[in-house]
Design an enzyme around this catalytic site. Structure first.
Site: not given
Length: 509
Positions: A79, A167, A169
C-alpha cells in the site's frame, strides 16, 4: 542462525497483523518504525514496508532512504510502501477520484511471477487507500491489476523488489497467505523453521547463558504470560528462580489458593504473600480510577520489594512483557498518550537495582499460548482469560471496599462458571463482571428493594487492541442473571455491555 524478516512500520493499523501472518508461516520477524531503523544483521532475509495513514503526496509523509534496501534485500512494499517506491522512482501517484476501500478482484495476474505463484487471476483482495499509482517507470513491470486499479502490483525489473496496493495480511485477501509465503520462501529463501519448539529450545539456552547461577525474582499472577515466563526460567535455572504471588485482596473468588495449588505439580519455587489488608487500607476513600491504579502499583512495589529482599543475592527481575508492549514503546509516534496506567504493574523502581530479563518480549499473545502448549502447560492455564493487574479494583466503579469486593467476587464466579458449563469460556477472549455505583428499585418477594447493579462484559479479540462484544445466547444470559440476583445478596439487577473497542475499552476503568 535465526532467519529474520524486518517489517518497517509507517504507522499502519495493520502492521502488527503483517507480523503475525509472517510468524504463522514459521518465519521470525521484527517490527521497527521507519524513523528508527537499526543496522541489519546478516540474518535478515528480507524487508516488508507497511501501509500508512499518510499520503505520499503530503509534505510530512514518512520518508526513508530506499538505497539501504533496494538491490540489497528482497522487498515487499504494501500500500503506502508501494506508492512510496513508485513515487521516489519517478512514477506518478495521484488521489483517487473515489477512495478505494474494501473487496476487489484481480483481473490480471502475471502467472509466471514468483510473488503470484498459485494465485488465480480473479483472486479477491482487500484495498484500503485514498491514493493510487497512475504510472510506473519503464524499469517497473506490471504484475497485477483489478478493474479499478491498473497498478495493483509491480516488480522492479532485475531486482527482488515487489509492491502491491492491496493488503495480503487481512483475511479478506483470500490468497494473502499464499502471497506472503511466496515472498518469504520463493523470494527470500526462508526455511520456515521458527516454531514454538524451536523458540523454547533457543530461549532456554539463551537464558542459561545470560543468567548463569544468578538468582531471579518473578511476580507470578497465574495468567498465561507470567506462567509461560516462569516455566521457561524454571527450565533454564531451576531453584534459582523465586516466584512471588501477592494476594492483593482484589483477585477473583478463591483465586489465591487455586493459583498456588495449580503450580504445585510444576515444581516452581513459589511463595504466596497475603497482603489483602495492606492494599484495601490504601484504597479507602479513593474513587478516581487513575489514583486507584497508582495506589495499587505503589503498594505492590512495596510488598514485592519486601519479599525480594528476603531472597539473598538476587540480581534479576523477570517480567512477562510481550512484544506489543515493546512495539508500543518505540512506535512511529513514540509511546502513546496515556489513556490509563497499564493494567499490569511495570518495572520496579531504580532503588531495587535489579537487572531485567524478559523471556517473552519477542512474542505476541497468541504465540505465548502456543509456546505454553509446547512447554506442556495445561489448558486451564493457557486458556485463562486476561485479568487486569489492579484486579477487581477497576471493576468496582468508585470507592473499593471489602464488602463490594466480596459481592463482585461472588457475581463474577457465577458468571465465569456458567460460561464454562455452557462451553463458552474458551470462545470468549475476556469476560468479567463489573460492580456499578448505581442502585435501582426492585421487588423481591413482597418487598421493595433498592440495591446494586452488576454489569456483565464479554468480548472477542486476538490481542486486546480491538475487541467486539460477544453475542452470548439469551438463555445463558438469563440463567446467569437469575443466579446472580438469587444468590448474591445486595444485587437486584444485571445488565450486559454491548460496546466494542474502540470506542469503549474492555475494562470500565
Amino acid at each position: 542462525m535465526l532467519e529474520k524478516i524486518i517489517i518497517l512500520d509507517f504507522g499502519s493499523q495493520y502492521t502488527q497483523l503483517i507480523a503475525r501472518r509472517v510468524r504463522e508461516l514459521n518465519v521470525y520477524c521484527e517490527i521497527y518504525p521507519f524513523n528508527n531503523i537499526p543496522e541489519f544483521s546478516s540474518d535478515v532475509k528480507g524487508v516488508i514496508f507497511s501501509g500508512s495513514p499518510y499520503s505520499v503526496r503530503q509534505e510530512d509523509a514518512p520518508q526513508i532512504d530506499l538505497s539501504r534496501f533496494h538491490k540489497k534485500y528482497p522487498v515487499l512494499a504494501v500500500c503506502y510502501g508501494a506508492q512510496y517506491i513508485a513515487q521516489q522512482s519517478g512514477g506518478d501517484v495521484q488521489a483517487s477520484s473515489t477512495r478505494e476501500y474494501g473487496r476487489a478482484n484481480l483481473n490480471y495476474v502475471a502467472a509466471d511471477n514468483k510473488l503470484f505463484k498459485g494465485i488465480a487471476s480473479d483472486s479477491q483482495v482487500w484495498m484500503s487507500h485514498g491514493d493510487t499509482i497512475t504510472t510506473i517507470p519503464e524499469d517497473f513491470e506490471l504484475i497485477a491489476s483489478t478493474d479499478s486499479v491498473r497498478v495493483a502490483a509491480f516488480q522492479v525489473k532485475n531486482t527482488e523488489t515487489y509492491a502491491i496496493q492491496f493488503h495480503p495480511e487481512v483475511t479478506h485477501s483470500l490468497d494473502g497467505k499464499q502471497l506472503l509465503q511466496n515472498f518469504l520462501v520463493d523470494v527470500c529463501g526462508c526455511h520456515q523453521q521458527w516454531t514454538p519448539d524451536a523458540f523454547v529450545e533457543t530461549t532456554i539456552a539463551a537464558l542459561q547463558e545470560k543468567l548463569g547461577n544468578d538468582k531471579v525474582v518473578l511476580a507470578l499472577s497465574g495468567g498465561v504470560d507470567s506462567s509461560v515466563a516462569a516455566i521457561l526460567l524454571h527450565k533454564a535455572i531451576g531453584k534459582n528462580l523465586h516466584c512471588i504471588f501477592v494476594d492483593n485482596g482484589l483477585l477473583r473468588k478463591d483465586e489465591y489458593e487455586a493459583v498456588l495449588e495449580q503450580y504445585k505439580h510444576l515444581g516452581l519455587n513459589i511463595k504466596g504473600v497475603d497482603a489483602k489488608d495492606r492494599f484495601l487500607s490504601q484504597l479507602a476513600g479513593v474513587k478516581d480510577p487513575e489514583l486507584k491504579r497508582k495506589a495499587i502499583g505503589r503498594v505492590f512495589i512495596e510488598v514485592f520489594d519486601d519479599e525480594a529482599h528476603l531472597v539473598q543475592d538476587v540480581k534479576w527481575l523477570a517480567q512477562g512483557t510481550i512484544y506489543p508492549d515493546v512495539i508500543e514503546s518505540v512506535s512511529v509516534k513514540g509511546p502513546s498518550a496515556t489513556i490509563k496506567s497499564h493494567h499490569n504493574v511495570g518495572g520496579l523502581p531504580d532503588f531495587m537495582k535489579l537487572q531485567v530479563v524478559e523471556p517473552l518480549n519477542t512474542l505476541f499473545k497468541d504465540e505465548v499460548r502456543r509456546v505454553g502448549r509446547s512447554l506442556g502447560l495445561e489448558d486451564f492455564i493457557i486458556g485463562r482469560h486476561p485479568f487486569p493487574g489492579p484486579g477487581l479494583a477497576i471493576r468496582i466503579l468508585g470507592e473499593v471496599t471489602a464488602d463490594k469486593v466480596a459481592i463482585l467476587q461472588e457475581a463474577d464466579a457465577i458468571y465465569i462458571n456458567n460460561l464454562k458449563e455452557a462451553g463458552l469460556y474458551d470462545k470468549v477472549w475476556q469476560a468479567g463482571a463489573i460492580f456499578l455505583p448505581v442502585q435501582s428499585v426492585g421487588v423481591m418477594g413482597d418487598e421493595r428493594t433498592y440495591e446494586n447493579v452488576i454489569c456483565l462484559r464479554a468480548v472477542e479479540s486476538v490481542d486486546g487492541m480491538t475487541a467486539d462484544w460477544c453475542h452470548l445466547p439469551y438463555n445463558i444470559l438469563a440463567k446467569i442473571s437469575n443466579e446472580i440476583i438469587n444468590k448474591v445478596k445486595g444485587i437486584n439487577r444485571v445488565v450486559y455491555d454491548i460496546s466494542s473497542k474502540p470506542p469503549a475499552t474492555i475494562e470500565w476503568e
